[in-house]
Design a protein around this motif. Structure first.
Motif, PDB file in Angstrom:
ATOM      1  N   LYS A 287       0.849  -1.325  -0.042  1.00  0.00           N
ATOM      2  CA  LYS A 287      -0.152  -0.002  -0.151  1.00  0.00           C
ATOM      3  C   LYS A 287       0.912   1.390  -0.082  1.00  0.00           C
ATOM      4  CE  LYS A 287      -3.580   2.409   2.798  1.00  0.00           C
ATOM      5  NZ  LYS A 287      -4.446   2.489   3.960  1.00  0.00           N
ATOM      6  N   TYR A 288       1.852   1.224   0.848  1.00  0.00           N
ATOM      7  CA  TYR A 288       2.766   2.457   1.135  1.00  0.00           C
ATOM      8  C   TYR A 288       4.067   2.548   0.434  1.00  0.00           C
ATOM      9  CZ  TYR A 288      -0.689   3.542   4.672  1.00  0.00           C
ATOM     10  OH  TYR A 288      -1.664   3.600   5.539  1.00  0.00           O
ATOM     11  N   HIS A 289       4.248   1.504  -0.612  1.00  0.00           N
ATOM     12  CA  HIS A 289       5.601   1.284  -1.053  1.00  0.00           C
ATOM     13  C   HIS A 289       5.921   2.423  -2.109  1.00  0.00           C
ATOM     14  CE1 HIS A 289       8.860  -0.005  -3.632  1.00  0.00           C
ATOM     15  NE2 HIS A 289       8.977  -0.960  -2.863  1.00  0.00           N
ATOM     16  N   PRO A 290       7.168   3.250  -1.801  1.00  0.00           N
ATOM     17  CA  PRO A 290       7.375   4.479  -2.735  1.00  0.00           C
ATOM     18  C   PRO A 290       7.222   4.481  -4.052  1.00  0.00           C
ATOM     19  CG  PRO A 290       9.179   3.939  -0.962  1.00  0.00           C
ATOM     20  CD  PRO A 290       8.172   2.770  -1.072  1.00  0.00           C
TER      21      PRO A 290
ATOM     22  N   ALA B 157       3.601   8.521   2.709  1.00  0.00           N
ATOM     23  CA  ALA B 157       3.548   7.046   2.407  1.00  0.00           C
ATOM     24  C   ALA B 157       4.839   6.605   2.737  1.00  0.00           C
ATOM     25  CB  ALA B 157       3.198   6.955   1.083  1.00  0.00           C
ATOM     26  N   GLU B 158       6.003   7.338   2.422  1.00  0.00           N
ATOM     27  CA  GLU B 158       7.392   6.939   2.731  1.00  0.00           C
ATOM     28  C   GLU B 158       7.647   6.486   4.204  1.00  0.00           C
ATOM     29  OE1 GLU B 158      11.582   8.882   2.808  1.00  0.00           O
ATOM     30  OE2 GLU B 158      10.623   8.868   0.873  1.00  0.00           O
ATOM     31  N   GLU B 159       7.091   7.634   5.150  1.00  0.00           N
ATOM     32  CA  GLU B 159       7.173   7.335   6.464  1.00  0.00           C
ATOM     33  C   GLU B 159       6.589   6.287   6.941  1.00  0.00           C
ATOM     34  OE1 GLU B 159       9.266   8.806   8.654  1.00  0.00           O
ATOM     35  OE2 GLU B 159      10.082   9.824   6.816  1.00  0.00           O
ATOM     36  N   SER B 160       5.098   5.771   6.393  1.00  0.00           N
ATOM     37  CA  SER B 160       4.461   4.815   6.794  1.00  0.00           C
ATOM     38  C   SER B 160       4.976   3.460   6.169  1.00  0.00           C
ATOM     39  CB  SER B 160       2.887   4.923   5.957  1.00  0.00           C
ATOM     40  OG  SER B 160       2.309   5.984   6.547  1.00  0.00           O
TER      41      SER B 160
END
Length: 342
Positions: free
Chosen positions: A31-34, A43-46
């Motif tokens: 879901k959060y992959h860069p 998203a990067e932090e997640s």
């Protein structure tokens, strides 16, 4: 700001199985992959947060320490990284280690070239060894380490281009660093992604290289690094210091300095975890009648009462006279083993 509980991050309870942890992390990582969220810092932090939680909970030793002591139980340990400075490069490597291309290779445009280019250009790790006496291990220590490493070129600011010139967008890949070829099969459209041969995956081309670094963006340099070593550390533990390995190629991420610990042999004490043991000879009359003797400790000699009728090989315990514990919670004990000389 305090970190969220790792179980909360992955949406799990503390009874979660290894398979539960893996499934929950994979779902969040996708879901959060860069690569799916370009230029999205949240998203990067997640993604980093989820990967950090996964790296702790997937390993039985780390998970046990976390369950018992919380985040404090993971600081300065042998577990491979400092959980306070987990970066994107580590998160991507951890994800690819366990999942590779999660879409089976047919969709390489989502999970392919950008990480490959980043790992090729990133600076390499450096390793040094530090010897410590038992006294230093008991209290913690500091060391200044002089390093020879590749550092960013100051003349060009690490970009590799001659001062006053600029980098040009690669005409072959249009700045993406990737060449994509689309093929059709009976399964549908397949995208093959490869690193651009013109710019070697960087997306930009240097027309005039920097005279100082020859276009590499880094040069050989020296630096002194202060390393703080916590009490209770052991041989083969290591302390990772982010960003103090070799600097990356043309501004890519820097490697990690890994400070390995070597414990020096002590002439008096034998280490047993956080406890230390010493052997002290006593006379037959002292063992039979009792009395006081002087015994060594890491802080200097102290008195020990020997009760009447003490047997040879009897072990006496002096509380909190051992080594400082790695989690910072108290000290081990000093074990005094008496031997009766007849």
């Amino acid at each position: 700001m305090p970190k969220r509980d790792y179980y909360e991050v992955l949406g799990l309870d503390r009874a979660a199985t290894d398979e539960d942890i893996k499934k929950a992390y994979r779902k969040l990582a996708l879901k959060y992959h860069p690569d799916r969220n370009p230029n999205d810092k949240n998203a990067e932090e997640s993604f980093k947060e989820a990967t950090e939680a996964y790296e702790v909970l997937r390993d039985p030793s780390r998970r046990a320490r976390y369950d018992q002591f919380g985040p404090d139980g993971l600081r300065g340990t042998q577990f491979g990284f400092d959980f306070g400075t987990f970066d994107l490069g580590e998160a991507l490597r951890a994800f690819m280690r366990d999942f590779g291309d999660p879409l089976g290779g047919a969709f390489g445009d989502l999970f392919g070239g950008s990480r490959e280019r980043a790992s090729e250009r990133a600076g390499s790790d450096l390793r040094v060894k530090v010897s410590l006496s038992l006294e230093e291990i008991a209290r913690g220590a500091e060391r200044k380490i002089k390093l020879r490493r590749l550092v960013a070129c100051k003349t060009c600011g690490g970009l590799g281009a001659k001062k006053g010139t600029s980098l040009k967008t690669c005409a072959a890949c249009h700045g993406t660093g990737e060449i994509r070829r689309v093929q059709r099969s009976f399964l549908g459209q397949i995208v093959n992604v490869s690193v651009c041969g013109q710019c070697r995956g960087e997306g930009r081309i240097i027309s005039e290289p920097c005279n100082e670094c020859g276009g590499q963006g880094r040069i050989a340099g020296e630096e002194t690094v202060l390393v703080k070593i916590p009490a209770g550390i052991s041989s083969n533990n290591y302390i990772p210091i982010r960003g103090k390995g070799n600097d990356g190629h043309r501004g890519a991420s820097s490697g990690t300095l890994l400070v390995y610990i070597e414990e020096e042999e002590h002439p008096v004490f034998e280490r047993r975890g956080d406890d230390i043991l010493c052997d002290v000879p006593i006379s037959f009359s002292l063992a039979a009648l009792g009395g006081k003797i002087e015994v060594p400790t890491l802080d200097g000699p102290t008195n020990l009462a020997i009760p009447a009728g003490t047997q040879s090989q009897k072990v006496f315990t002096l509380r909190n006279r051992g080594l400082g514990r790695l989690d910072g919670r108290g000290k081990g004990d000093l074990l005094v083993r008496v031997t009766v000389w007849v």
